[in-house]
Design an enzyme around this catalytic site. Structure first.
Site, PDB file in Angstrom:
ATOM      1  CG  HIS A  37       9.383   5.360   5.713  1.00 32.99           C
ATOM      2  ND1 HIS A  37       8.296   5.755   6.454  1.00 32.99           N
ATOM      3  CD2 HIS A  37       8.948   5.223   4.435  1.00 32.99           C
ATOM      4  CE1 HIS A  37       7.243   5.860   5.653  1.00 32.99           C
ATOM      5  NE2 HIS A  37       7.606   5.541   4.437  1.00 32.99           N
ATOM      6  CD  GLN A  61       2.315   7.305  -5.064  1.00 30.64           C
ATOM      7  OE1 GLN A  61       3.387   7.604  -5.589  1.00 30.64           O
ATOM      8  NE2 GLN A  61       2.248   6.410  -4.097  1.00 30.64           N
ATOM      9  NE  ARG A 187      -3.090   6.132   2.380  1.00 35.67           N
ATOM     10  CZ  ARG A 187      -2.342   5.958   1.294  1.00 35.67           C
ATOM     11  NH1 ARG A 187      -1.535   4.914   1.204  1.00 35.67           N
ATOM     12  NH2 ARG A 187      -2.379   6.824   0.311  1.00 35.67           N
TER      13      ARG A 187
HETATM   14  O1  PAF Z   1       5.879   3.697  -1.338  1.00 35.67           O
HETATM   15  C1  PAF Z   1       5.813   4.945  -1.417  1.00 35.67           C
HETATM   16  O2  PAF Z   1       5.953   5.667  -0.435  1.00 35.67           O
HETATM   17  C2  PAF Z   1       5.542   5.591  -2.771  1.00 35.67           C
HETATM   18  O3  PAF Z   1       4.669   4.821  -3.521  1.00 35.67           O
HETATM   19  C3  PAF Z   1       6.820   5.912  -3.552  1.00 35.67           C
HETATM   20  C4  PAF Z   1       7.579   4.648  -3.922  1.00 35.67           C
HETATM   21  C5  PAF Z   1       7.719   6.830  -2.736  1.00 35.67           C
HETATM   22  C6  PAF Z   1       6.464   6.632  -4.855  1.00 35.67           C
HETATM   23  O4  PAF Z   1       5.799   7.818  -4.614  1.00 35.67           O
END
Ligand code: PAF
Length: 279
Positions: A37, A61, A187
């Site tokens: 990130h 999701q 994860r």
């Molecule tokens: O990749 C992710 O962390 C998620 O799928 C995202 C793009 C932030 C959408 O919730």
């Protein structure tokens, strides 16, 4: 670094910045930030005047049997990591603000979401596309940065942006790996030491696949069989090993340029994904 929680405040900040002629780069995340990130955030910093990072664990999701409840949530630690990187805003919306009572509008990117992760995670990409579309409307970025590890996700977002006319440039950033080659993922924290050792078979198999297809000109089918074998030998539960066009995600059966090799495999209860481009 400013923390914004309210949706109208986020939108008002972005409108002000854009009116002042400043370009905004956006990194959407679900938090539990790692070096992958942070590389997206650095990329954002290098291409825009303002950087917004969102942290939102998107319930839409996750499937009913997935890890929504236990997904790591460490916003204070995340903010400590983001502060030195010159982030202007951390957007931390509440779930009931993103999905108010009566919410019923979804974005479905039909074909690109099918197969691969979409096969075992029905509704996953619908959830991703819906939240990203909403975040784009709130943050109004000029560019948004996504990691290539989530290859199908990037293709889904690219298609959505083209189909719905979002004025956002999608920037794809290279996968960041640990020293043992395992792709960084929030994860990975679930892996036991033994599963972590097994997980190394994934980047090793992808490396071998690249070498075999380059040196020996192996067909996609042979490359897929080799990777399946390597993952199974390491005690991983293979979910898929597929070769697809890196541009369109269409299945590829003959040797050609721009072939993506995509894998998903289980190590214990943890699902891992990774990919490489074969040429
Ligand atoms: O990749 C992710 O962390 C998620 O799928 C995202 C793009 C932030 C959408 O919730």
């Amino acid at each position: 670094m400013r923390v914004i929680r309210s949706l109208p405040a986020m939108q008002a900040w972005s409108v002000r910045e854009r009116r002042a002629g400043r370009r905004i780069a956006f990194v959407p995340t679900m938090g539990a930030l790692h070096a992958g990130h942070l590389s997206l955030v650095r990329r954002a910093r290098s291409i825009a005047d303002r950087v917004v990072v969102s942290i939102f664990v998107n319930p839409l999701q996750f499937g009913p049997k997935e890890d929504f409840r236990r997904y790591p949530r460490v916003p204070l630690k995340d903010m400590t990591l983001l502060r030195p990187l010159g982030v202007d805003v951390v957007f931390l919306p509440a779930a009931r603000a993103i999905y108010p009572d009566g919410f019923q509008t979804h974005v479905e990117v039909e074909q690109v979401s099918r197969g691969l992760c979409g096969a075992s995670r029905p509704g996953h990409f619908r959830g991703v596309a819906t939240v990203v579309a909403k975040l784009f409307n709130l943050v109004q970025p000029d560019a948004a940065i996504f990691g290539r590890k989530d290859f199908q996700q990037v293709k889904v977002i690219e298609r959505m942006v083209r189909d719905l006319g979002f004025p956002v440039r999608i920037v794809e950033a290279a996968t960041v790996r640990d020293r043992d080659g395992v792709a960084l993922s929030s994860r990975n924290a679930y892996l036991t030491p033994d599963e972590r050792v097994r997980a190394r078979a994934i980047p090793q198999a992808l490396r071998e696949a690249r070498a075999v297809s380059r040196r020996k000109g192996a067909s996609p089918a042979r490359v897929r069989a080799l990777v399946r074998r390597r993952l199974a030998e390491a005690g991983l539960k293979v979910e898929y090993v597929e070769t697809r066009s890196a541009r369109t995600l269409e299945p590829v059966h003959r040797r050609e340029r721009g072939v993506a090799l995509l894998v998903a495999a289980g190590a214990g209860g943890t699902r891992l994904i990774d990919n490489t481009v074969l040429d």
